[in-house]
Scaffold this motif. Structure first.
Motif, PDB file in Angstrom:
ATOM      1  N   UNK A   1       0.794  -1.138   0.164  1.00 10.51           N
ATOM      2  CA  UNK A   1       0.202   0.043  -0.040  1.00 10.51           C
ATOM      3  C   UNK A   1       0.629   1.260   0.077  1.00 10.51           C
ATOM      4  N   UNK A   2       1.867   1.161   0.803  1.00 11.08           N
ATOM      5  CA  UNK A   2       2.885   2.407   0.716  1.00 11.08           C
ATOM      6  C   UNK A   2       3.572   2.642  -0.753  1.00 11.08           C
ATOM      7  N   UNK A   3       3.896   1.406  -1.181  1.00 11.28           N
ATOM      8  CA  UNK A   3       4.535   1.553  -2.417  1.00 11.28           C
ATOM      9  C   UNK A   3       3.424   2.105  -3.440  1.00 11.28           C
ATOM     10  N   UNK A   4       2.202   1.833  -3.347  1.00 10.64           N
ATOM     11  CA  UNK A   4       1.131   2.272  -4.477  1.00 10.64           C
ATOM     12  C   UNK A   4       0.912   3.792  -4.034  1.00 10.64           C
ATOM     13  N   UNK A   5       1.001   4.274  -2.956  1.00 11.34           N
ATOM     14  CA  UNK A   5       0.896   5.608  -2.655  1.00 11.34           C
ATOM     15  C   UNK A   5       2.119   6.249  -3.039  1.00 11.34           C
ATOM     16  N   UNK A   6       3.361   6.015  -3.069  1.00  8.91           N
ATOM     17  CA  UNK A   6       4.559   6.516  -3.308  1.00  8.91           C
ATOM     18  C   UNK A   6       4.386   6.713  -5.039  1.00  8.91           C
ATOM     19  N   UNK A   7       4.104   5.757  -5.506  1.00  6.59           N
ATOM     20  CA  UNK A   7       4.278   5.697  -6.951  1.00  6.59           C
ATOM     21  C   UNK A   7       3.347   6.694  -7.832  1.00  6.59           C
ATOM     22  N   UNK A   8       2.273   6.597  -6.951  1.00  6.80           N
ATOM     23  CA  UNK A   8       0.933   7.299  -7.405  1.00  6.80           C
ATOM     24  C   UNK A   8       1.400   9.146  -7.178  1.00  6.80           C
ATOM     25  N   UNK A   9       2.075   9.303  -6.041  1.00  5.82           N
ATOM     26  CA  UNK A   9       2.132  10.540  -5.704  1.00  5.82           C
ATOM     27  C   UNK A   9       3.091  11.252  -6.641  1.00  5.82           C
TER      28      UNK A   9
END
Length: 451
Positions: free
Chosen positions: A197-205
């Protein structure tokens, strides 16, 4: 340096995908914009140890949970991502207002089959980046450093970018690369749903702020500082000039060693989230070689900017981190007089889950569209701003750049709110000029992030 604010779109924060067909009725729109239900804490050890939180926003309550487990031993880091589990976000409330729908008509329990948080157009508008995001970033690489593997990272990123009409960023076209901390593209760490979930957040931001940038995801084999630090070194070795780190842990006497081993990379903008547990300094945000990024509450407003911000704080133990380091030396460019060592933070961006950002995630605790907050959102946002501003000077530590622009229109000064109780007021309370929770403020364009 720019002396006037950038031109903003007349209507900040479009929720619809670029080029998508209009939705037939507002009722259908908001039936799908509720937050996801709470994860069952009993189903996994990770969610059992995660601490749930809540914040009140107007007449609704936005609830969230930690994406990652808290550290269990010395030298271990936790990600600073908070996943919204219920309530009506600021994004939903604003969309309801624009569509003439009463907020109570927005169902907070409906399945989240479309975004419930701020998207790229909102973030670009809020931070004066619309023009730069359209024209800058080509050829630059933002590295995202996290622990463990997200098997769905590339496919989830593709869904996010497609929905918002951003350029494709795939391994096939060379825009997206995923490696381990040793640089391997095939021998990757074990998967972890919380860090996914953290990775998805970072990639999307990173995508939201710098859609034309390449993205390098470097996955450490564990959440130890030594493995995450090795991943930072690998990101720099592979050519990234912008490295985002959305994790932190307690300070220790080892921090000066970590500084020289992992974060001393002149010519590279390294951003680190300040933490989500309210007043108190974390490492590696306290490293003198990084840009420590605090968190704000971001809302639309009827002012010339179109947005307003205050310190993100829910309670004395829930909100953006800040404070005077117990171990790290003060960098030469930081001149506040109340702290003899390194002061956190330098700058800030949105982090309050109640005013959170939209993320597409299918391997973590999300089943598609979810909303996230935490300073895990603000760190990659600021990394994206650095990337839009261009490659740093080869001998520079880019954390110094916002200090050169302090007090100018290149930064939005955040002057209200507090993240706890402290004996030196500005360590935990916003004021005009520099303060711990928000640093010198939030981006107003890219001028404060270039040499």
């Amino acid at each position: 340096m720019r002396t006037t604010p950038p031109i903003r779109p007349a209507r900040p924060g479009r929720w619809r995908r670029m080029g998508s067909a209009a939705v037939t009725t507002a009722a259908l729109v908001f039936a799908g914009l509720g937050a996801a239900a709470h994860a069952d804490a009993a189903t996994s050890a990770r969610t059992t140890s995660a601490k749930s939180s809540s914040a009140t926003s107007a007449s609704s309550k936005v609830t969230w949970t930690r994406s990652c487990a808290l550290p269990e031993k010395k030298g271990e880091m936790a990600c600073n991502a908070l996943r919204v589990t219920g309530g009506i976000t600021a994004f939903q409330r604003q969309r309801a207002k624009e569509e003439g729908i009463a907020p109570q008509a927005v169902s907070p329990k409906a399945a989240s089959d479309s975004p419930t948080g701020y998207g790229p157009a909102d973030l670009q508008s809020a931070y004066g980046l619309t023009g730069a995001a359209a024209g800058n970033g080509s050829g630059e690489t933002i590295a995202i450093v996290d622990a463990y593997d997200d098997p769905n990272a590339e496919s989830d990123l593709a869904q996010y970018r497609s929905y918002y009409g951003l350029p494709d960023c795939t391994s096939d076209n060379g825009c997206f690369t995923k490696v381990s901390q040793t640089g391997s593209t095939t021998s990757l760490p074990s998967a972890d749903s919380g860090w996914a979930g953290e990775i998805s957040l970072d990639l999307d931001m990173a995508s939201a702020v710098c859609p034309n940038c390449n993205i390098l995801l470097v996955e450490a084999k564990s959440a130890s500082m030594s493995n995450l630090g090795t991943a930072v070194n690998e990101a720099v070795k592979l050519g990234a000039k912008f490295v985002s780190n959305s994790y932190g842990g307690s300070e220790s006497s080892s921090d000066s060693t970590y500084d020289s081993s992992y974060f001393k990379h002149p010519g590279v903008a390294i951003t680190v989230s300040a933490g989500d547990e309210g007043y108190g300094a974390e490492y590696p945000a306290a490293s003198k070689y990084v840009t420590a990024v605090g968190g704000t509450r971001l809302s639309t407003a009827s002012n010339s900017r179109g947005w307003s911000e205050s310190v993100w704080s829910t309670s004395s133990t829930e909100g953006t981190g800040s404070g005077c380091s117990a171990y790290d030396a003060k960098p030469s460019w930081q001149t506040d007089s109340g702290c003899s060592k390194r002061m956190v933070a330098d700058v800030s961006a949105v982090a309050d889950p109640a005013t959170g950002v939209s993320v597409y995630d299918t391997y973590g605790d999300g089943t598609g569209w979810v909303t996230y907050g935490g300073t895990s959102a603000s760190a990659p946002i600021i990394a994206g701003v650095y990337a839009l501003a261009g490659t740093p000077g080869s001998t520079d530590y880019p954390a110094a750049y916002p200090y050169a622009a302090a007090g100018t229109s290149a930064l939005n000064d955040v002057t209200s709110g507090s993240n706890g109780s402290c004996s030196t007021s500005y360590f935990c309370t916003a004021r005009s000029g520099y303060d711990g929770p928000t640093g010198w403020g939030t981006p107003e364009g890219i001028d404060a992030f270039t040499h």
